[in-house]
Design a protein around this motif. Structure first.
Motif, PDB file in Angstrom:
ATOM      1  N   LYS A   1      13.106 -19.996  20.433  1.00 13.34           N
ATOM      2  CA  LYS A   1      12.496 -19.542  21.599  1.00 13.34           C
ATOM      3  C   LYS A   1      11.157 -18.149  20.796  1.00 13.34           C
ATOM      4  CE  LYS A   1      14.050 -20.248  25.772  1.00 13.34           C
ATOM      5  NZ  LYS A   1      14.526 -19.925  27.010  1.00 13.34           N
ATOM      6  N   ILE A   2      11.398 -17.308  21.162  1.00 11.76           N
ATOM      7  CA  ILE A   2      10.574 -16.215  20.287  1.00 11.76           C
ATOM      8  C   ILE A   2       9.160 -16.248  19.677  1.00 11.76           C
ATOM      9  CG2 ILE A   2      12.274 -14.281  21.712  1.00 11.76           C
ATOM     10  CD1 ILE A   2      12.768 -13.547  19.097  1.00 11.76           C
ATOM     11  N   LYS A   3      10.308 -16.887  18.710  1.00 12.89           N
ATOM     12  CA  LYS A   3       8.747 -17.843  18.104  1.00 12.89           C
ATOM     13  C   LYS A   3       8.207 -18.238  18.265  1.00 12.89           C
ATOM     14  CE  LYS A   3      11.300 -16.571  13.038  1.00 12.89           C
ATOM     15  NZ  LYS A   3      11.232 -17.476  12.035  1.00 12.89           N
ATOM     16  N   SER A   4       8.133 -19.256  19.509  1.00 13.23           N
ATOM     17  CA  SER A   4       7.941 -19.916  19.990  1.00 13.23           C
ATOM     18  C   SER A   4       7.113 -19.316  21.395  1.00 13.23           C
ATOM     19  CB  SER A   4       8.159 -21.606  20.983  1.00 13.23           C
ATOM     20  OG  SER A   4       8.870 -21.324  21.794  1.00 13.23           O
ATOM     21  N   GLY A   5       7.051 -18.003  21.385  1.00  7.42           N
ATOM     22  CA  GLY A   5       6.169 -17.346  22.728  1.00  7.42           C
ATOM     23  C   GLY A   5       6.678 -17.487  24.102  1.00  7.42           C
ATOM     24  N   GLU A   6       7.757 -17.855  24.218  1.00 13.00           N
ATOM     25  CA  GLU A   6       8.874 -17.622  24.871  1.00 13.00           C
ATOM     26  C   GLU A   6       9.311 -16.747  24.671  1.00 13.00           C
ATOM     27  OE1 GLU A   6      10.743 -21.534  26.264  1.00 13.00           O
ATOM     28  OE2 GLU A   6       9.753 -22.238  24.470  1.00 13.00           O
ATOM     29  N   MET A   7      10.501 -16.151  26.171  1.00 12.67           N
ATOM     30  CA  MET A   7      11.038 -15.015  26.251  1.00 12.67           C
ATOM     31  C   MET A   7      12.327 -15.498  26.305  1.00 12.67           C
ATOM     32  SD  MET A   7      11.515 -12.136  29.013  1.00 12.67           S
ATOM     33  CE  MET A   7      12.887 -12.491  30.404  1.00 12.67           C
ATOM     34  N   TRP A   8      13.674 -14.537  25.272  1.00 16.40           N
ATOM     35  CA  TRP A   8      15.165 -14.763  25.367  1.00 16.40           C
ATOM     36  C   TRP A   8      15.852 -13.984  26.215  1.00 16.40           C
ATOM     37  CZ3 TRP A   8      18.812 -12.669  23.520  1.00 16.40           C
ATOM     38  CH2 TRP A   8      19.936 -13.918  23.494  1.00 16.40           C
ATOM     39  N   GLU A   9      16.586 -14.885  27.025  1.00 13.70           N
ATOM     40  CA  GLU A   9      17.225 -13.923  27.679  1.00 13.70           C
ATOM     41  C   GLU A   9      19.473 -14.121  27.595  1.00 13.70           C
ATOM     42  OE1 GLU A   9      16.956 -11.707  31.418  1.00 13.70           O
ATOM     43  OE2 GLU A   9      18.987 -12.694  31.763  1.00 13.70           O
ATOM     44  N   GLY A  10      19.852 -13.345  26.924  1.00 16.85           N
ATOM     45  CA  GLY A  10      21.253 -13.532  26.667  1.00 16.85           C
ATOM     46  C   GLY A  10      21.973 -12.670  26.670  1.00 16.85           C
ATOM     47  N   TYR A  11      23.381 -12.618  27.215  1.00 16.07           N
ATOM     48  CA  TYR A  11      24.635 -11.808  27.000  1.00 16.07           C
ATOM     49  C   TYR A  11      25.235 -11.505  25.361  1.00 16.07           C
ATOM     50  CZ  TYR A  11      25.883 -11.613  31.752  1.00 16.07           C
ATOM     51  OH  TYR A  11      26.343 -11.369  32.854  1.00 16.07           O
ATOM     52  N   VAL A  12      25.115 -10.630  24.568  1.00 22.20           N
ATOM     53  CA  VAL A  12      25.148  -9.607  23.334  1.00 22.20           C
ATOM     54  C   VAL A  12      25.895  -9.034  23.239  1.00 22.20           C
ATOM     55  CG1 VAL A  12      23.999  -9.293  21.476  1.00 22.20           C
ATOM     56  CG2 VAL A  12      22.988 -10.655  22.734  1.00 22.20           C
ATOM     57  N   LYS A  13      26.888  -8.613  22.430  1.00 21.11           N
ATOM     58  CA  LYS A  13      27.894  -7.740  21.956  1.00 21.11           C
ATOM     59  C   LYS A  13      27.273  -6.870  20.864  1.00 21.11           C
ATOM     60  CE  LYS A  13      32.816  -7.516  20.783  1.00 21.11           C
ATOM     61  NZ  LYS A  13      34.382  -7.429  20.496  1.00 21.11           N
ATOM     62  N   ASN A  14      27.316  -6.441  20.582  1.00 20.45           N
ATOM     63  CA  ASN A  14      26.598  -5.453  19.612  1.00 20.45           C
ATOM     64  C   ASN A  14      28.317  -4.488  19.144  1.00 20.45           C
ATOM     65  OD1 ASN A  14      24.160  -6.248  19.299  1.00 20.45           O
ATOM     66  ND2 ASN A  14      22.824  -5.029  21.779  1.00 20.45           N
ATOM     67  N   MET A  15      27.584  -3.960  18.135  1.00 22.16           N
ATOM     68  CA  MET A  15      28.481  -3.040  17.487  1.00 22.16           C
ATOM     69  C   MET A  15      27.324  -1.506  17.094  1.00 22.16           C
ATOM     70  SD  MET A  15      30.934  -3.425  13.738  1.00 22.16           S
ATOM     71  CE  MET A  15      29.471  -3.849  12.755  1.00 22.16           C
ATOM     72  N   ARG A  16      27.967  -0.221  16.929  1.00 22.27           N
ATOM     73  CA  ARG A  16      27.799   0.648  17.453  1.00 22.27           C
ATOM     74  C   ARG A  16      27.773   1.406  15.733  1.00 22.27           C
ATOM     75  NH1 ARG A  16      28.619   5.100  21.244  1.00 22.27           N
ATOM     76  NH2 ARG A  16      29.632   6.120  20.484  1.00 22.27           N
TER      77      ARG A  16
END
Length: 151
Positions: free
Chosen positions: A83-98
């Motif tokens: 999505k972002i490489k095609s110029g669009e915005m992406w939104e989603g839920y992400v579980k990140n690690m500290r």
């Protein structure tokens, strides 16, 4: 210990921690990062640094997946990059690690950044406080997607 990340500026090796099954709640504020077109961090604000536990020197020059939690399915990021490489915005839920191995959930939005000539210069990402009920749904969905990766 986990995967080794090499900072492209300092050349220092950063060892990602093993996950710790303890959540740190993201309660709000502005968590912003910027990357170059390849996903290397070029900017990380104080709120992001405080939440992840990484210093500015560790983050700037490191790949943005430095804080990726191993529970996240690869397909989620494949869709994001598409999505972002095609110029669009992406939104989603992400579980990140500290840096300490603990995790946190966020809703992430990412959009492309362009210079005055219209050339892609990188990406900017912001984070919002996630809905707790939606996190439960996403955990189940991500478990199914991760299981398919291992088949």
């Amino acid at each position: 210990m986990g995967k080794i990340i090499t900072n492209s500026i300092t050349k220092k090796k950063i060892v990602k921690p093993d996950p710790v099954n303890k959540e740190v709640l993201f309660t709000g504020g502005v968590m912003i990062t910027e990357t170059d077109p390849a996903g290397i961090i070029t900017y990380a604000n104080r709120k992001f640094r405080d939440m992840t536990g990484y210093s500015k020197e560790e983050l700037i020059g490191s790949p943005h997946n430095i804080n990726r939690h191993p529970d996240m399915p690869k397909v989620a990021f494949k869709e994001m990059w598409s999505k972002i490489k095609s110029g669009e915005m992406w939104e989603g839920y992400v579980k990140n690690m500290r840096k300490d191995g603990k995790y946190y959930w966020v809703i992430v939005w990412i959009k492309p950044k362009y210079n005055r000539e219209g050339k892609l210069t990188g990406y900017i990402a912001g984070r919002k406080v996630p809905d707790r009920d939606m996190i439960k749904k996403m955990e189940q969905e991500y478990k199914i997607l991760k299981a398919k990766e291992e088949d």
